[in-house]
Scaffold this active site. Sequence first.
Site, PDB file in Angstrom:
ATOM      1  N   TYR A   1     -13.213  33.592  -2.764  1.00 28.61           N
ATOM      2  CA  TYR A   1     -13.165  34.863  -2.035  1.00 28.61           C
ATOM      3  C   TYR A   1     -14.453  35.649  -2.212  1.00 28.61           C
ATOM      4  O   TYR A   1     -14.887  36.357  -1.297  1.00 28.61           O
ATOM      5  CB  TYR A   1     -11.967  35.685  -2.514  1.00 28.61           C
ATOM      6  CG  TYR A   1     -10.649  35.202  -1.966  1.00 28.61           C
ATOM      7  CD1 TYR A   1     -10.080  35.791  -0.839  1.00 28.61           C
ATOM      8  CD2 TYR A   1      -9.981  34.141  -2.556  1.00 28.61           C
ATOM      9  CE1 TYR A   1      -8.877  35.341  -0.326  1.00 28.61           C
ATOM     10  CE2 TYR A   1      -8.779  33.677  -2.055  1.00 28.61           C
ATOM     11  CZ  TYR A   1      -8.229  34.285  -0.934  1.00 28.61           C
ATOM     12  OH  TYR A   1      -7.041  33.825  -0.422  1.00 28.61           O
TER      13      TYR A   1
ATOM     14  N   ASP B   1      -5.245  28.381   6.369  1.00 27.31           N
ATOM     15  CA  ASP B   1      -5.763  29.302   5.360  1.00 27.31           C
ATOM     16  C   ASP B   1      -7.267  29.037   5.178  1.00 27.31           C
ATOM     17  O   ASP B   1      -7.989  28.926   6.168  1.00 27.31           O
ATOM     18  CB  ASP B   1      -4.973  29.157   4.054  1.00 27.31           C
ATOM     19  CG  ASP B   1      -5.265  30.271   3.057  1.00 27.31           C
ATOM     20  OD1 ASP B   1      -4.650  31.345   3.176  1.00 27.31           O
ATOM     21  OD2 ASP B   1      -6.115  30.082   2.174  1.00 27.31           O
TER      22      ASP B   1
ATOM     23  N   HIS C   1       2.787  30.511   6.948  1.00 25.72           N
ATOM     24  CA  HIS C   1       1.381  30.332   6.626  1.00 25.72           C
ATOM     25  C   HIS C   1       1.065  28.951   6.070  1.00 25.72           C
ATOM     26  O   HIS C   1       0.009  28.392   6.348  1.00 25.72           O
ATOM     27  CB  HIS C   1       0.971  31.407   5.616  1.00 25.72           C
ATOM     28  CG  HIS C   1      -0.478  31.433   5.301  1.00 25.72           C
ATOM     29  ND1 HIS C   1      -1.429  31.819   6.220  1.00 25.72           N
ATOM     30  CD2 HIS C   1      -1.157  31.111   4.177  1.00 25.72           C
ATOM     31  CE1 HIS C   1      -2.630  31.746   5.672  1.00 25.72           C
ATOM     32  NE2 HIS C   1      -2.488  31.315   4.428  1.00 25.72           N
TER      33      HIS C   1
END
Length: 399
Positions: free
Chosen positions: A325, A184, A377
Amino acid sequence: MSGTSASPEIRPLTFDFPEAELEDLRRRIEATRFPEKETVADQSQGTQLATIKELARYWATEYDWRKVEAKLKALPHFITEIDGLDIHFIHVRSRHESALPLIVTHGWPGSVVEQLKIIEPLTDPTAHGGDASDAFHLVIPSMPGYGFSGKPTSTGWGPERIARAWAELMKRLGYTKYAAQGGDWGAVVTDTMALQQPEGLIGIHTNMPKVVPPAIEQAIVAGNPLPSDVTLDNDEEKAAVEQLGFVYRHVYYAYMMGSRPQSLTALADSPVGLAAFLLDHDRDSLALISRSFAGEKEGLTRDDVLDNITLFWLTNTAISAARLYAENTRPFFGALDVTLPVAVSVFPDELYQAPKSWTEEAYPNLIHYNRLPKGGHFAAWEQPELLVEEVRTGLRSLR
């Protein structure tokens, strides 16, 4: 939480969460005002009401934070100021002095809780089916704004700056030869470290490789057809394009955090709201977690999930973590010009399965590529045995 000074640079870290904070958490959970049931029979509208109601019931009445707190406290925690920000990290040295130092980076919505299951097998391989030659000294930092690390008070803490901070951390610890690993955001930071090539970094292992050709990723992000001069040479590449298209159409949380993180203030006020948001990372992970709260045992347990969410709650890091982000300036999966040795592990339920052809092109010094039979993930968290073996095998040639 306090740092006791052992040197001007690195200080042991201790932490404690009073029972009153846990009582307040339970009170807030029990006072949750739930929405009505979703109007579809699947998870296409997000975290389903039945899942979040069962999570809330278990969280308020059965879950015991003190269990994972004890596991965390049993590990050596430290804090050091780098580039004006306090960085927390776990540092576990192997009893095998020839061990290879390895810095391991978590992702979102994760924390150092993701790595708890891989610490003992990697640092003490002879007790976990490996050889002494497989040993690692582990450094596991909390990214800025996450867990016990400091929360940036100004912009600028993106993957590039984090990568430079990690290189400084390893230098500060006295490691002159080391490798890096991540999934990630941890994979993004790890790839960025490899791109920067700090002194001492000899190679990386990633379970979310950045190998997508730029022209393909640019078209997918924009929702456009692939350029006419781009061809897909095999079924792996065609499948990857389809998977990436799905991902970019459904990562709404990333767009929200990337543009308006402060508007998510409710996540700092409602623990159940926080949980519903953190669960909905991707389709397969949400399905796996939902099954765990429905009583099925596979991969992640209910406690695994709540250990991580509770750490977010107790450290009040939902918004500070989300800002990562907004700091990112590059596509998530686009290939960089990485020339260091790279080991790649491809899990079947990852956001996309990196084709070997793209991987070989993106990483000209590819030393390991393997497609795993199961896992998604959050590999270190969900399939620790498989990831441990991949890290051992993938980085073995660098010793």
